[in-house]
Design a protein around this motif. Structure first.
Motif, PDB file in Angstrom:
ATOM      1  N   ALA A  32      13.230   9.366   6.144  1.00  0.00           N
ATOM      2  CA  ALA A  32      12.133   8.953   5.275  1.00  0.00           C
ATOM      3  C   ALA A  32      10.779   9.182   5.931  1.00  0.00           C
ATOM      4  O   ALA A  32       9.785   9.473   5.255  1.00  0.00           O
ATOM      5  N   GLY A  33      10.732   9.037   7.247  1.00  0.00           N
ATOM      6  CA  GLY A  33       9.485   9.252   7.956  1.00  0.00           C
ATOM      7  C   GLY A  33       9.243  10.690   8.346  1.00  0.00           C
ATOM      8  O   GLY A  33       8.111  11.059   8.684  1.00  0.00           O
ATOM      9  N   ASP A  34      10.266  11.514   8.320  1.00  0.00           N
ATOM     10  CA  ASP A  34      10.142  12.913   8.720  1.00  0.00           C
ATOM     11  C   ASP A  34       9.859  13.856   7.549  1.00  0.00           C
ATOM     12  O   ASP A  34       9.089  14.801   7.683  1.00  0.00           O
ATOM     13  N   TYR A  35      10.478  13.600   6.413  1.00  0.00           N
ATOM     14  CA  TYR A  35      10.488  14.586   5.332  1.00  0.00           C
ATOM     15  C   TYR A  35       9.105  14.747   4.701  1.00  0.00           C
ATOM     16  O   TYR A  35       8.525  13.791   4.181  1.00  0.00           O
ATOM     17  N   ALA A  40       9.001   2.106  13.701  1.00  0.00           N
ATOM     18  CA  ALA A  40       8.201   3.313  13.475  1.00  0.00           C
ATOM     19  C   ALA A  40       8.963   4.417  12.759  1.00  0.00           C
ATOM     20  O   ALA A  40       8.362   5.254  12.077  1.00  0.00           O
ATOM     21  N   LYS A  41      10.281   4.443  12.899  1.00  0.00           N
ATOM     22  CA  LYS A  41      11.075   5.493  12.247  1.00  0.00           C
ATOM     23  C   LYS A  41      10.857   5.531  10.738  1.00  0.00           C
ATOM     24  O   LYS A  41      10.937   6.591  10.117  1.00  0.00           O
ATOM     25  N   VAL A  42      10.576   4.373  10.141  1.00  0.00           N
ATOM     26  CA  VAL A  42      10.507   4.285   8.689  1.00  0.00           C
ATOM     27  C   VAL A  42       9.425   5.201   8.134  1.00  0.00           C
ATOM     28  O   VAL A  42       9.641   5.899   7.139  1.00  0.00           O
ATOM     29  N   ASP A  43       8.249   5.221   8.786  1.00  0.00           N
ATOM     30  CA  ASP A  43       7.143   5.996   8.230  1.00  0.00           C
ATOM     31  C   ASP A  43       6.606   7.064   9.182  1.00  0.00           C
ATOM     32  O   ASP A  43       5.672   7.780   8.829  1.00  0.00           O
ATOM     33  N   HIS A  44       7.196   7.197  10.382  1.00  0.00           N
ATOM     34  CA  HIS A  44       6.751   8.232  11.319  1.00  0.00           C
ATOM     35  C   HIS A  44       7.892   9.120  11.816  1.00  0.00           C
ATOM     36  O   HIS A  44       7.629  10.095  12.527  1.00  0.00           O
ATOM     37  N   GLY A  45       9.125   8.791  11.486  1.00  0.00           N
ATOM     38  CA  GLY A  45      10.254   9.631  11.853  1.00  0.00           C
ATOM     39  C   GLY A  45      10.261   9.966  13.329  1.00  0.00           C
ATOM     40  O   GLY A  45      10.235   9.082  14.179  1.00  0.00           O
ATOM     41  N   PRO A  66       0.812  -1.224   0.000  1.00  0.00           N
ATOM     42  CA  PRO A  66       0.000   0.000   0.000  1.00  0.00           C
ATOM     43  C   PRO A  66       0.844   1.272   0.000  1.00  0.00           C
ATOM     44  O   PRO A  66       1.980   1.290   0.470  1.00  0.00           O
ATOM     45  N   HIS A  67       0.224   2.332  -0.500  1.00  0.00           N
ATOM     46  CA  HIS A  67       0.817   3.669  -0.426  1.00  0.00           C
ATOM     47  C   HIS A  67      -0.089   4.587   0.383  1.00  0.00           C
ATOM     48  O   HIS A  67      -0.134   5.789   0.163  1.00  0.00           O
ATOM     49  N   TRP A  68      -0.818   4.022   1.344  1.00  0.00           N
ATOM     50  CA  TRP A  68      -1.724   4.818   2.168  1.00  0.00           C
ATOM     51  C   TRP A  68      -0.937   5.777   3.060  1.00  0.00           C
ATOM     52  O   TRP A  68      -0.036   5.378   3.788  1.00  0.00           O
ATOM     53  N   ASN A  69      -1.298   7.039   3.013  1.00  0.00           N
ATOM     54  CA  ASN A  69      -0.822   8.037   3.983  1.00  0.00           C
ATOM     55  C   ASN A  69       0.678   7.915   4.242  1.00  0.00           C
ATOM     56  O   ASN A  69       1.489   7.999   3.341  1.00  0.00           O
ATOM     57  N   GLU A  70       1.050   7.687   5.528  1.00  0.00           N
ATOM     58  CA  GLU A  70       2.467   7.650   5.879  1.00  0.00           C
ATOM     59  C   GLU A  70       3.191   6.463   5.255  1.00  0.00           C
ATOM     60  O   GLU A  70       4.405   6.518   5.026  1.00  0.00           O
ATOM     61  N   TYR A  71       2.478   5.369   4.959  1.00  0.00           N
ATOM     62  CA  TYR A  71       3.109   4.244   4.280  1.00  0.00           C
ATOM     63  C   TYR A  71       3.701   4.709   2.950  1.00  0.00           C
ATOM     64  O   TYR A  71       4.849   4.413   2.614  1.00  0.00           O
ATOM     65  N   GLY A  72       2.881   5.421   2.180  1.00  0.00           N
ATOM     66  CA  GLY A  72       3.331   5.880   0.873  1.00  0.00           C
ATOM     67  C   GLY A  72       4.417   6.927   0.953  1.00  0.00           C
ATOM     68  O   GLY A  72       5.393   6.892   0.189  1.00  0.00           O
ATOM     69  N   ILE A  73       4.283   7.856   1.904  1.00  0.00           N
ATOM     70  CA  ILE A  73       5.299   8.902   2.035  1.00  0.00           C
ATOM     71  C   ILE A  73       6.638   8.292   2.420  1.00  0.00           C
ATOM     72  O   ILE A  73       7.686   8.642   1.870  1.00  0.00           O
ATOM     73  N   GLY A  74       6.623   7.369   3.376  1.00  0.00           N
ATOM     74  CA  GLY A  74       7.867   6.716   3.777  1.00  0.00           C
ATOM     75  C   GLY A  74       8.522   5.988   2.618  1.00  0.00           C
ATOM     76  O   GLY A  74       9.741   6.086   2.405  1.00  0.00           O
ATOM     77  N   LYS A  75       7.723   5.277   1.826  1.00  0.00           N
ATOM     78  CA  LYS A  75       8.291   4.527   0.711  1.00  0.00           C
ATOM     79  C   LYS A  75       8.814   5.451  -0.390  1.00  0.00           C
ATOM     80  O   LYS A  75       9.892   5.214  -0.949  1.00  0.00           O
ATOM     81  N   VAL A  76       8.061   6.487  -0.705  1.00  0.00           N
ATOM     82  CA  VAL A  76       8.522   7.424  -1.738  1.00  0.00           C
ATOM     83  C   VAL A  76       9.816   8.100  -1.299  1.00  0.00           C
ATOM     84  O   VAL A  76      10.754   8.256  -2.108  1.00  0.00           O
TER      85      VAL A  76
END
Length: 490
Positions: A113-116, A152-157, A92-102
């Motif tokens: 990745a989770g902060d930017y 959690a750091k990966v998608d929530h920084g 999935p690219h839902w919300n923070e999942y997608g932002i972290g992956k992008v």
């Protein structure tokens, strides 16, 4: 965990692990149909057909984490390695999942990745997937909170979502050895900074319960306290507090606890799943009503992982998931150097275990510095922090602060001369800092066995979309050259 010897009966431990994920499946299925309802509900039980658990990312992602542990070992689990599993197996690219992956695809390592540019840092995606860390390290809230923080750091920084994950993981790991729910909550709180929004919301839930405030009125008080968080119904501090309300006001009754949590609304599948999992750890299968066990069955249905690539490596039932976690737990406990073991004998738990665990809790575990990355190179590690977001315009500068730590400092015999060399994109330059520094051993003058250096990176008249600056670090007398990438986005 030193001087806190704990022995857990293996079969009882496995019963709790099974109950944890059975309760997780029950809660996710019961709460799923009402997810994102921002109002108080009045449900009575399941609205789904018997034997048909709903798919839920709360459980899916933990199957991937188990695969990572089985493949790499617990000591290799950190934000960077979990980030690679994200990119390979989580769809999935839902919300923070997608932002972290992008952000990772851009070259930003976690927690960057989770902060930017992530408006979802305070959301729910991380605390909903903590059970695997708690079950792998029963009775070790520090370790569970550490692993959940890396996750959690990966998608929530450095957001509240990371504090939420550390709190829930610490609470659940404590539940294996502490029978009192309030003690487990106290221990979870001690794993996160006292001044964070997450801690404030849990303390507010406790205060409402102690003052006899009706549960839905307490829910409203909590929701109003966090009304300024931009993610609305999806913010972590309130939703974790709703799960705590369910646990408190349910007073040990599994059905009552879960229904209270769901009736609070918002992220209902997550709150209910965490209530079910936590109660399962606390009391084993004995606390889960037989009719609800029969209704949900044993199957795990997935929605957010790439089964085509990972199909042989993830469990298909709660029973299989329990057995595979139980196989890894002894290795994880040994690797983390804790004094907890799984045996065929009776439980041996100190009578004052909650106070001992509370004294050992470390609220700094969950602290993440914005725009920072940690690198580990076996004999030494490096912490890198930027002075601002990883953006850069033509002729602009960005400061880079580096702290090197001697990982062999406990032996009091190794120090290293480090040679530093930058490899930069065309037009970029590195100013300040040093080309050669000494990484000390531990002694009265350098009790932390570390050294620091600061550089200023300056862009040229043109910048690319992605600009990769690499610092090469070579330690005299060691075989491993270290390469620290600093990605700046044009």
């Amino acid at each position: 965990m030193k001087n806190t010897r704990i022995k857990l009966n293996l079969e009882d431990y496995k019963d709790r692990v099974y109950a944890c994920f059975l309760g997780k499946n029950i809660g996710g299925t019961m709460g799923g149909p009402y997810e994102c309802t921002h109002d108080i509900l009045d449900i009575k039980g399941f609205s789904t057909a018997p034997g048909a658990p709903l798919p839920n990312d709360d459980l899916d992602l933990q199957l991937v984490w188990l695969h990572a542990v089985e493949k790499l070992g617990i000591n290799a689990i950190n934000a960077a390695t979990l980030g690679e599993f994200w990119l390979s197996f989580i769809t999935p690219h839902w919300n923070e999942y997608g932002i972290g992956k992008v952000n990772m695809k851009r070259g930003l390592l976690p927690p960057l990745a989770g902060d930017y540019e992530n408006t979802w840092r305070d959301s729910n995606g991380a605390w909903i997937r903590t059970e695997v860390w708690a079950c792998l390290t029963p009775g070790c809230p520090n370790v569970a909170a550490k692993l959940a923080t890396e996750d959690a750091k990966v998608d929530h920084g450095s957001g509240e979502g990371t504090y939420a994950a550390a709190f829930v993981a610490g609470m659940q790991a404590a539940a294996f050895v502490c029978s009192d729910l309030r003690d487990c909550i106290r221990i979870g709180l001690a794993e996160i900074p006292a001044d964070c929004r997450m801690a404030d919301s849990v303390r507010l839930a406790l205060d409402c319960y102690d003052r006899g405030v009706p549960p839905m009125e307490a829910r409203n008080i909590i929701q109003q306290r966090n009304a300024d968080i931009g993610t609305g119904w999806f913010e972590a501090p309130s939703n974790v507090a709703y799960a705590v309300l369910g646990l408190l006001y349910g007073e040990g009754d599994f059905k009552k606890s879960m229904i209270i949590a769901i009736n609070c609304g918002d992220d209902t599948d997550c709150t209910a799943a965490t209530v079910g999992a936590t109660m399962g750890i606390l009391g084993g299968t004995a606390v889960i009503p037989a009719d609800w066990q029969t209704h949900i069955g044993d199957d795990i249905v997935t929605i957010s992982i790439n089964r085509g690539d990972i199909c042989r490596h993830v469990p298909y039932t709660c029973t299989e998931l329990c057995e595979r976690i139980a196989k890894q737990a002894p290795h994880a406990l040994f690797a983390e150097n804790v004094d907890v073991s799984l045996t065929d004998g009776a439980d041996e738990i100190p009578t004052d275990i909650s106070e001992k665990l509370l004294a050992e809790c470390n609220s700094h575990i969950a602290e993440v510095t914005p725009y920072s990355v940690h690198y580990d190179y076996t004999f030494m590690s490096a912490d890198v922090a930027l002075d601002d977001a990883p953006d850069i315009a033509p002729c602009e500068t960005r400061k880079v602060m580096l702290k090197f730590t001697n990982n062999w400092r406990v032996f009091d015999k190794c120090q290293y001369n480090l040679t530093l060399r930058w490899w930069l994109p065309e037009g970029f330059s590195a100013e300040g800092g040093k080309q050669c520094i000494t990484l000390p051993r531990m002694d009265p003058h350098y009790p932390d066995a570390c050294c620091a250096v600061e550089f200023t990176l300056r862009a040229g008249e043109t910048v690319a979309a992605v600009n990769r600056c690499v610092l090469e670090v070579v330690a005299e007398g060691r075989i491993t050259p270290m390469y620290i990438p600093i990605v700046l986005l044009g």
